[in-house]
Design an enzyme around this catalytic site. Structure first.
Site, PDB file in Angstrom:
ATOM      1  N   LYS A  13       2.966  10.202   8.272  1.00  0.00           N
ATOM      2  CA  LYS A  13       2.215   9.723   9.463  1.00  0.00           C
ATOM      3  C   LYS A  13       2.792  10.578  10.840  1.00  0.00           C
ATOM      4  O   LYS A  13       2.497  11.298  11.064  1.00  0.00           O
ATOM      5  CB  LYS A  13       2.100   8.357   9.432  1.00  0.00           C
ATOM      6  CG  LYS A  13       1.068   7.904   8.361  1.00  0.00           C
ATOM      7  CD  LYS A  13       1.103   6.233   8.706  1.00  0.00           C
ATOM      8  CE  LYS A  13      -0.247   5.690   7.732  1.00  0.00           C
ATOM      9  NZ  LYS A  13      -1.416   5.925   8.140  1.00  0.00           N
ATOM     10  N   PHE A  57       1.032  -1.037  -0.001  1.00  0.00           N
ATOM     11  CA  PHE A  57      -0.091  -0.023   0.141  1.00  0.00           C
ATOM     12  C   PHE A  57       0.691   1.126  -0.042  1.00  0.00           C
ATOM     13  O   PHE A  57       1.752   1.511   0.916  1.00  0.00           O
ATOM     14  CB  PHE A  57      -0.999  -0.024   1.349  1.00  0.00           C
ATOM     15  CG  PHE A  57      -1.809   1.110   1.225  1.00  0.00           C
ATOM     16  CD1 PHE A  57      -2.851   1.040   0.298  1.00  0.00           C
ATOM     17  CD2 PHE A  57      -1.344   2.455   1.774  1.00  0.00           C
ATOM     18  CE1 PHE A  57      -3.839   2.247   0.231  1.00  0.00           C
ATOM     19  CE2 PHE A  57      -2.236   3.367   1.667  1.00  0.00           C
ATOM     20  CZ  PHE A  57      -3.774   3.515   0.983  1.00  0.00           C
ATOM     21  N   ASP A 101       9.265   2.540   1.451  1.00  0.00           N
ATOM     22  CA  ASP A 101       8.043   3.490   1.894  1.00  0.00           C
ATOM     23  C   ASP A 101       7.997   3.263   3.365  1.00  0.00           C
ATOM     24  O   ASP A 101       7.759   2.047   3.903  1.00  0.00           O
ATOM     25  CB  ASP A 101       7.040   2.847   1.093  1.00  0.00           C
ATOM     26  CG  ASP A 101       5.553   3.695   1.619  1.00  0.00           C
ATOM     27  OD1 ASP A 101       5.835   4.103   2.871  1.00  0.00           O
ATOM     28  OD2 ASP A 101       4.743   3.598   0.917  1.00  0.00           O
TER      29      ASP A 101
HETATM   30  N1  PLP Z   1       2.358   4.320   2.504  1.00  0.00           N
HETATM   31  C1  PLP Z   1       2.096   3.383   3.741  1.00  0.00           C
HETATM   32  C2  PLP Z   1       3.097   2.382   3.837  1.00  0.00           C
HETATM   33  C3  PLP Z   1       1.056   3.791   4.145  1.00  0.00           C
HETATM   34  O1  PLP Z   1       0.606   2.886   5.244  1.00  0.00           O
HETATM   35  C4  PLP Z   1       0.254   4.902   3.788  1.00  0.00           C
HETATM   36  C5  PLP Z   1      -1.233   5.051   4.573  1.00  0.00           C
HETATM   37  O2  PLP Z   1      -1.676   4.403   5.305  1.00  0.00           O
HETATM   38  C6  PLP Z   1       0.475   5.730   2.672  1.00  0.00           C
HETATM   39  C7  PLP Z   1       1.540   5.159   2.140  1.00  0.00           C
HETATM   40  C8  PLP Z   1      -0.455   6.905   2.296  1.00  0.00           C
HETATM   41  O3  PLP Z   1      -0.415   7.729   3.385  1.00  0.00           O
HETATM   42  P1  PLP Z   1      -1.242   9.129   3.505  1.00  0.00           P
HETATM   43  O4  PLP Z   1      -2.628   8.601   3.887  1.00  0.00           O
HETATM   44  O5  PLP Z   1      -0.451  10.163   4.104  1.00  0.00           O
HETATM   45  O6  PLP Z   1      -1.271   9.471   2.020  1.00  0.00           O
END
Ligand code: PLP
Length: 394
Positions: free
Chosen positions: A251, A134, A222
């Site tokens: 986050k 994700f 990520d």
């Molecule tokens: N990457 C990862 C691993 C995530 O867990 C998330 C959100 O849960 C995101 C990207 C996306 O982040 P945002 O909701 O701040 O756009």
């Protein structure tokens, strides 16, 4: 609200129905606890989905935010920023990388990473990511996400992505061989968060790093969910002692204020020139002031404590010996409790919420625990009792 017959009718919400919300409204928070509008107290084991790592109303972060808000709320990125310089230097030092781009969220950090990789690739643009990954909801990050359910209805996807099973270097190599000439990067979460707290086999990230070196590929990690201390290291990949070429974070970086960042090596950063990328709000002074304090707070003793608390929380759940639990896994305070097939994690999260404990889910059968770093053994015991109570009622 009244209809044309003067009957009272429920007002239809003007909010888009893109979230399925629990019928609880929190109005204040203090440390590891939240309070709803009826004054009911909740133990927060979700932290806004890995965001408020230092709890609610943390005095040091609050004071840094208040100080900044009294001075300046916004200035364009057309001008210099001492705070951005300070935070960038800290992030570069901790990651061992060189240049930092600030944005506002995880998906934007990943969009930046994708663009930076393509620019560096000079014509090579294909990125291999993991199945069940994700990376966010905007079109580039959504296309990088290896989950059909996230794409559905939004096709066509951004071209240039394909997916390989997470945790298997041989499968990754097979996928690479299909796109060898055009591949520029491998993009992974060190621990998959949204698909059930999936930890790859030991050595996997090291092998991927080596594979990238052998084939002149960038390694993009990520760390939006796993970073900022969540696993007991500043970045989760530091458990494997590797150095990626680009790291994305968001986050937990500003303990609840919107901020994201893409941190990259000199070679990648050198390709980005004025006008290549940008953001009006990215690196907002108030969010950056909070983030500087978060980074200051995240010292070795806090990181060790996160690691210890995580082990203790996992042990306490295992020690419940609940027949409904298939596995408890995690690193630091990023923990998944997997239930046996047929047991809905959502139902368990709902029951815990009624009993005053906030948790999350990932997938159908995994309860996701992302408590703040400031919990103590008292909260671990409190959580164990609540979970045990809910499971006994099933
Ligand atoms: N990457 C990862 C691993 C995530 O867990 C998330 C959100 O849960 C995101 C990207 C996306 O982040 P945002 O909701 O701040 O756009």
């Amino acid at each position: 609200m009244f209809n044309q017959h003067n009957d009272i009718v429920e007002k239809e919400s003007s909010l888009l129905k893109n979230y399925s919300r629990y019928p609880v409204e929190f109005v204040s928070g203090d440390g590891a606890y939240l309070f709803d509008k009826n004054g009911k107290k909740y133990l927060d084991f979700l932290s806004g989905i890995a965001v408020t790592g230092f709890g609610h109303s943390n005095p040091r972060i609050k004071s840094a935010v208040e100080k900044q808000i009294n001075k300046l709320w916004h200035v364009s990125n057309l001008f210099e920023s001492e705070q951005q310089e300070i935070l960038a230097e800290k992030l570069a030092e901790i990651s061992g990388l060189d240049s930092v781009f600030f944005c506002n969220s995880g998906t934007e950090a990943n969009e930046a990473a994708i663009k930076f990789a393509r620019k560096w690739g000079k014509g090579r643009s294909h990125i291999i990511t993991a199945l069940n990954s994700f990376h966010g909801r905007t079109m580039g990050s959504l296309s990088a996400t290896g989950q059909k359910k996230v794409w559905e209805g939004f096709e066509p996807l951004t071209p240039g992505f394909s997916y390989a099973e997470f945790g298997d270097i041989d499968v990754l190599e097979q996928e690479y061989n299909k796109h060898a000439n055009e591949t520029v990067a491998i993009m992974l979460e060190p621990i998959q968060g949204e698909s059930g707290i999936i930890i790859p086999p030991e050595g996997y990230l090291k092998n991927v790093r080596q594979f990238c070196d052998e084939h002149n590929l960038l390694l993009i990690l990520d760390e939006v969910q796993s970073g900022m201390g969540r696993t007991g290291k500043f970045f989760a990949h530091q458990w494997e002692e590797i150095k990626p070429d680009i790291i994305t974070i968001a986050k937990g970086i500003a303990n609840g204020l919107p901020l994201g960042a893409a941190i990259c090596s000199k070679e990648v950063g050198d390709e980005i020139k004025p006008g290549s990328h940008g953001s009006t709000f990215g690196g907002n002074p108030v969010a950056v002031a909070a983030a500087i304090e978060v980074v200051n707070l995240l010292d070795d003793s806090v990181l060790n404590q996160i690691d210890k608390l995580g082990t203790s929380l996992i042990e306490s759940i295992i020690n419940l010996h609940a027949i409904q639990i298939k596995e408890v896994r995690g690193k630091g305070l990023m923990i998944g409790v997997e239930f046996n097939e047929g047991i809905s994690a959502k139902v368990i999260a709902q029951k815990l919420l009624s009993d005053g404990v906030v948790t999350g889910t990932s997938g159908e059968v995994v309860l996701r625990l992302l408590p703040p770093f400031i919990i103590t053994e008292k909260e671990i015991v409190q959580f164990g009792a609540a979970l045990s109570g809910v499971l006994n009622e099933l």
